[in-house]
Design a protein around this motif. Structure first.
Motif, PDB file in Angstrom:
ATOM      1  N   LEU B  76      -7.461  13.643  -4.500  1.00 12.17           N
ATOM      2  CA  LEU B  76      -7.012  12.248  -4.605  1.00 12.17           C
ATOM      3  C   LEU B  76      -7.357  11.670  -5.974  1.00 12.17           C
ATOM      4  CD1 LEU B  76      -7.922  10.607  -1.164  1.00 12.17           C
ATOM      5  CD2 LEU B  76      -5.699  11.343  -1.972  1.00 12.17           C
ATOM      6  N   VAL B  77      -8.589  11.954  -6.438  1.00 11.89           N
ATOM      7  CA  VAL B  77      -9.033  11.391  -7.724  1.00 11.89           C
ATOM      8  C   VAL B  77      -8.154  11.902  -8.855  1.00 11.89           C
ATOM      9  CG1 VAL B  77     -10.909  11.496  -9.421  1.00 11.89           C
ATOM     10  CG2 VAL B  77     -11.422  10.984  -7.038  1.00 11.89           C
ATOM     11  N   LYS B  78      -7.793  13.190  -8.777  1.00 12.39           N
ATOM     12  CA  LYS B  78      -6.983  13.757  -9.858  1.00 12.39           C
ATOM     13  C   LYS B  78      -5.511  13.364  -9.736  1.00 12.39           C
ATOM     14  CE  LYS B  78      -9.946  17.598 -11.044  1.00 12.39           C
ATOM     15  NZ  LYS B  78     -10.222  19.025 -10.927  1.00 12.39           N
ATOM     16  N   GLY B  79      -5.028  13.201  -8.532  1.00 17.69           N
ATOM     17  CA  GLY B  79      -3.593  12.963  -8.333  1.00 17.69           C
ATOM     18  C   GLY B  79      -3.169  11.512  -8.401  1.00 17.69           C
ATOM     19  N   PHE B  80      -4.111  10.603  -8.175  1.00 26.42           N
ATOM     20  CA  PHE B  80      -3.765   9.179  -8.145  1.00 26.42           C
ATOM     21  C   PHE B  80      -4.422   8.466  -9.314  1.00 26.42           C
ATOM     22  CE2 PHE B  80      -1.748   8.307  -3.996  1.00 26.42           C
ATOM     23  CZ  PHE B  80      -1.783   9.583  -3.477  1.00 26.42           C
ATOM     24  N   ASP B  81      -3.688   7.542  -9.923  1.00 24.72           N
ATOM     25  CA  ASP B  81      -4.272   6.728 -10.990  1.00 24.72           C
ATOM     26  C   ASP B  81      -4.986   5.553 -10.329  1.00 24.72           C
ATOM     27  OD1 ASP B  81      -4.947   5.171 -13.137  1.00 24.72           O
ATOM     28  OD2 ASP B  81      -3.085   5.570 -14.222  1.00 24.72           O
ATOM     29  N   LEU B  82      -6.213   5.829  -9.886  1.00 25.85           N
ATOM     30  CA  LEU B  82      -6.929   4.829  -9.076  1.00 25.85           C
ATOM     31  C   LEU B  82      -7.291   3.599  -9.902  1.00 25.85           C
ATOM     32  CD1 LEU B  82      -9.134   7.282  -6.987  1.00 25.85           C
ATOM     33  CD2 LEU B  82      -7.193   5.935  -6.183  1.00 25.85           C
ATOM     34  N   ASP B  83      -7.514   3.771 -11.197  1.00 28.42           N
ATOM     35  CA  ASP B  83      -7.828   2.606 -12.040  1.00 28.42           C
ATOM     36  C   ASP B  83      -6.638   1.657 -12.111  1.00 28.42           C
ATOM     37  OD1 ASP B  83     -10.297   3.609 -12.449  1.00 28.42           O
ATOM     38  OD2 ASP B  83     -10.133   3.842 -14.621  1.00 28.42           O
ATOM     39  N   LEU B  84      -5.461   2.239 -12.310  1.00 24.21           N
ATOM     40  CA  LEU B  84      -4.262   1.398 -12.418  1.00 24.21           C
ATOM     41  C   LEU B  84      -3.977   0.714 -11.079  1.00 24.21           C
ATOM     42  CD1 LEU B  84      -2.035   0.727 -14.518  1.00 24.21           C
ATOM     43  CD2 LEU B  84      -0.629   2.442 -13.388  1.00 24.21           C
ATOM     44  N   ILE B  85      -4.091   1.468 -10.008  1.00 19.76           N
ATOM     45  CA  ILE B  85      -3.863   0.898  -8.672  1.00 19.76           C
ATOM     46  C   ILE B  85      -4.888  -0.212  -8.425  1.00 19.76           C
ATOM     47  CG2 ILE B  85      -3.823   1.356  -6.182  1.00 19.76           C
ATOM     48  CD1 ILE B  85      -3.069   4.303  -6.908  1.00 19.76           C
ATOM     49  N   GLY B  86      -6.137   0.067  -8.801  1.00 22.95           N
ATOM     50  CA  GLY B  86      -7.212  -0.912  -8.596  1.00 22.95           C
ATOM     51  C   GLY B  86      -6.937  -2.215  -9.328  1.00 22.95           C
ATOM     52  N   ARG B  87      -6.460  -2.121 -10.546  1.00 16.81           N
ATOM     53  CA  ARG B  87      -6.172  -3.346 -11.315  1.00 16.81           C
ATOM     54  C   ARG B  87      -5.033  -4.118 -10.670  1.00 16.81           C
ATOM     55  NH1 ARG B  87      -7.057  -0.048 -15.899  1.00 16.81           N
ATOM     56  NH2 ARG B  87      -4.846   0.189 -16.360  1.00 16.81           N
ATOM     57  N   PHE B  88      -3.999  -3.385 -10.233  1.00 18.31           N
ATOM     58  CA  PHE B  88      -2.857  -4.039  -9.589  1.00 18.31           C
ATOM     59  C   PHE B  88      -3.312  -4.746  -8.306  1.00 18.31           C
ATOM     60  CE2 PHE B  88       0.382  -3.881  -6.279  1.00 18.31           C
ATOM     61  CZ  PHE B  88       1.421  -4.578  -6.899  1.00 18.31           C
ATOM     62  N   VAL B  89      -4.140  -4.062  -7.555  1.00 24.11           N
ATOM     63  CA  VAL B  89      -4.569  -4.585  -6.259  1.00 24.11           C
ATOM     64  C   VAL B  89      -5.415  -5.864  -6.425  1.00 24.11           C
ATOM     65  CG1 VAL B  89      -6.125  -4.076  -4.334  1.00 24.11           C
ATOM     66  CG2 VAL B  89      -4.390  -2.419  -4.982  1.00 24.11           C
ATOM     67  N   LEU B  90      -6.207  -5.916  -7.487  1.00 26.33           N
ATOM     68  CA  LEU B  90      -7.046  -7.112  -7.688  1.00 26.33           C
ATOM     69  C   LEU B  90      -6.221  -8.294  -8.202  1.00 26.33           C
ATOM     70  CD1 LEU B  90      -9.992  -7.850  -7.238  1.00 26.33           C
ATOM     71  CD2 LEU B  90     -10.441  -7.340  -9.639  1.00 26.33           C
ATOM     72  N   ALA B  91      -5.010  -7.999  -8.666  1.00 27.02           N
ATOM     73  CA  ALA B  91      -4.047  -9.032  -9.089  1.00 27.02           C
ATOM     74  C   ALA B  91      -4.650 -10.016 -10.087  1.00 27.02           C
ATOM     75  CB  ALA B  91      -3.485  -9.724  -7.854  1.00 27.02           C
ATOM     76  N   ARG B  92      -4.476 -11.308  -9.836  1.00 24.11           N
ATOM     77  CA  ARG B  92      -4.885 -12.302 -10.846  1.00 24.11           C
ATOM     78  C   ARG B  92      -6.394 -12.378 -11.017  1.00 24.11           C
ATOM     79  NH1 ARG B  92      -6.010 -17.341  -8.175  1.00 24.11           N
ATOM     80  NH2 ARG B  92      -5.410 -17.277  -6.004  1.00 24.11           N
ATOM     81  N   TYR B  93      -7.127 -11.870 -10.027  1.00 23.05           N
ATOM     82  CA  TYR B  93      -8.591 -11.921 -10.145  1.00 23.05           C
ATOM     83  C   TYR B  93      -9.104 -10.955 -11.220  1.00 23.05           C
ATOM     84  CZ  TYR B  93      -8.169 -14.507  -5.808  1.00 23.05           C
ATOM     85  OH  TYR B  93      -7.812 -15.434  -4.866  1.00 23.05           O
ATOM     86  N   TRP B  94      -8.284  -9.976 -11.582  1.00 24.30           N
ATOM     87  CA  TRP B  94      -8.672  -9.032 -12.642  1.00 24.30           C
ATOM     88  C   TRP B  94      -8.940  -9.784 -13.945  1.00 24.30           C
ATOM     89  CZ3 TRP B  94     -10.346  -4.248 -13.281  1.00 24.30           C
ATOM     90  CH2 TRP B  94     -10.285  -3.669 -14.548  1.00 24.30           C
TER      91      TRP B  94
END
Lengths: 272, 219
Positions: B76-94
């Motif tokens: 999962l760590v190698k296949g998914f861009d978890l940082d990018l997903i994480g930033r998107f998920v936090l939305a405006r709070y980022w």
């Protein structure tokens, strides 16, 4: 007649012991059958084996059933039920259940969020020497969650966990020595603790150790060692190590890069 | 419609989406009966390769479930861009988060996601994923369309949003039956941040990830 009177109670006692021995044997077999089924991914059977044990107070079975409800394995996810099971096992002194119950109270999953109660259960498990709870308890003191903020006590608890070989705790102790948090700053000790965690394949510690080698902080500057450890972390997918590896390579000769690559190959060959 | 009823419906929606996402991750099979004429692109190959690694782990009963889950987390760590997903998920709070909060959040988010979905590993029960086609989506992404056939129940249509090329390809979202995993997770996090702030969200994610799984240990 008196002989017979003595003989009968003894016979009954022996028979009773035999029954107890059999039932204890069955209980072990049930748990093991459940464990084997769990390993196969046959969660339904695991539950069937562990449920009766949990009902008669087997704390390990209670704990495992709780994790299955929490993760939704073999059953619809039910965090409230998980907390009930962990709660029963926690009151019986089972450290893992105390640990999970504390984390449920921190996250508010299955129970009302209550940081003070979480600290209580972490203390219970930590005093039993449970390293993961010692680590979390240290973090609670570090951030002032459920307790007044106290970096010295944070250091003490995290160090207890580190002394048990917990790599995350070792890495954090390294950081605390590096930054002088809860303890006097000591870069050499920081490197020692980073190294302990790095050798256990803890990616963040590997990246941290690489930085120390690259900067010559607490250890003689050595770019080959730096790239070696950064590569170990990058190969685990740690994002900052991926960038760190590229940065290091721009400062190194082809021979140094090759030496680091060789070191990684040897390390991985030894590990396998 | 009462407020409670709406919340109940929303919870059910989230739960179904999360379950479907877990299922999609778990069943990425490379035995994939792909249609090479329509799905021969780089992104399709990447999704298939990821699936091949996943099934390798799933079928390897020489390791304990805990070890298989740990290996699945690496995939999962190698296949998914978890940082990018994480930033998107936090939305405006980022934007309002400081550097420390951002670093801590991304670490906690990555650990939370891999812990959550790897715990579903054992739920695998013979589903088969077929790569149907792929298409470009905007300038940066490719959508890989797949169909998951299950032993029971109708097939599930899943789209994998892939960004990057070559070794740098990463999945940045999974859309199941029209529902985006990232968008769903964002809605969940929004309510948590509103109540507890970003630091509270990080604590909650950490607490979820640091719980222990089943054990054979006596204490």
């Amino acid at each position: 007649m008196s002989d017979r009177k003595r003989f009968l109670p003894r016979l009954c006692a022996a028979f009773g012991c035999l029954l107890l021995a059999f039932s204890a044997g069955d209980a072990r077999a049930d748990f093991n059958s459940g464990w084997q089924a769990y390993q196969r991914g046959d969660f339904f059977t695991a539950m069937e084996e562990w449920r009766p044990l949990a009902e008669v107070g087997d704390t390990r079975a209670m704990f495992n059933l709780g994790t299955m409800f929490d993760e939704g394995k073999g059953v619809a996810r039910d965090q409230k039920r998980a907390v009930e099971l962990w709660g029963e096992a926690a009151y019986s002194g089972y450290a893992r259940a105390q640990h999970n119950l504390a984390h449920a109270l921190i996250s508010g999953g299955g129970a009302e969020r209550n940081l003070e109660r979480a600290v209580h259960w972490l203390h219970e498990a930590a005093y039993q020497g449970f390293a993961k709870s010692q680590y979390t308890l240290g973090k609670m003191f570090s951030y002032g969650l459920g307790v007044p903020r106290d970096q010295v006590r944070a250091f003490d608890w995290i160090q207890k966990a580190a002394n048990s070989g917990n790599p995350r705790a070792e890495y954090n102790i390294g950081k605390m020595y590096r930054d002088g948090v809860g303890v006097e700053a000591d870069l050499k000790k920081a490197v020692e603790w980073y190294r302990r965690a790095a050798q256990q394949d803890y990616a963040k510690a590997q990246a941290g150790l690489a930085r120390r080698y690259a900067k010559g902080e607490g250890v003689a500057r050595d770019m080959v060692e730096a790239l070696f450890w950064m590569t170990m972390a990058a190969d685990q997918g740690l994002p900052r190590a991926l960038g760190g590896r590229r940065e290091l390579q721009t400062e190194m000769s082809a021979a140094e890069i090759e030496a680091a690559r060789q070191r990684v190959s040897e390390w991985k060959a030894d590990a396998n | 419609m009462s407020c409670r009823h709406k919340i109940g419906q929303r919870r059910m929606f989230y739960r179904r989406t999360i379950l479907a996402f877990g299922l999609a991750l778990i069943v990425m099979l490379p035995t994939v009966c792909s249609n090479p004429a329509r799905a021969s692109g780089e992104a399709s190959s990447f999704v298939q390769e990821l699936g091949s690694q996943a099934i390798g782990v799933l079928q390897d009963d020489s390791h304990t479930l805990e070890q298989r889950e740990a290996r699945f987390r690496e995939i999962l760590v190698k296949g998914f861009d978890l940082d990018l997903i994480g930033r998107f998920v936090l939305a405006r709070y980022w934007k309002s988060a400081d550097d420390d909060q951002r670093a801590n959040y991304l670490r906690a988010f990555g650990e939370f996601i891999v812990h959550k979905y790897s715990a579903m590993l054992g739920g695998y029960s013979g589903e088969v994923m077929t790569v149907v086609s792929e298409q470009r989506s905007g300038d940066k992404d490719v959508l890989v369309h797949t169909r998951i056939d299950r032993p029971s129940g109708p097939p599930i249509v899943t789209h994998w949003r892939v960004r990057g090329s070559g070794d740098e390809q990463r999945i940045i979202d999974v859309v199941i039956e029209g529902i985006s995993m990232a968008v769903t997770q964002r809605a969940e996090f929004k309510s948590v941040v509103k109540r507890h702030g970003i630091d509270g969200l990080i604590q909650i994610l950490d607490a979820q990830s640091n719980k222990l799984s089943a054990t054979a240990a006596a204490n």
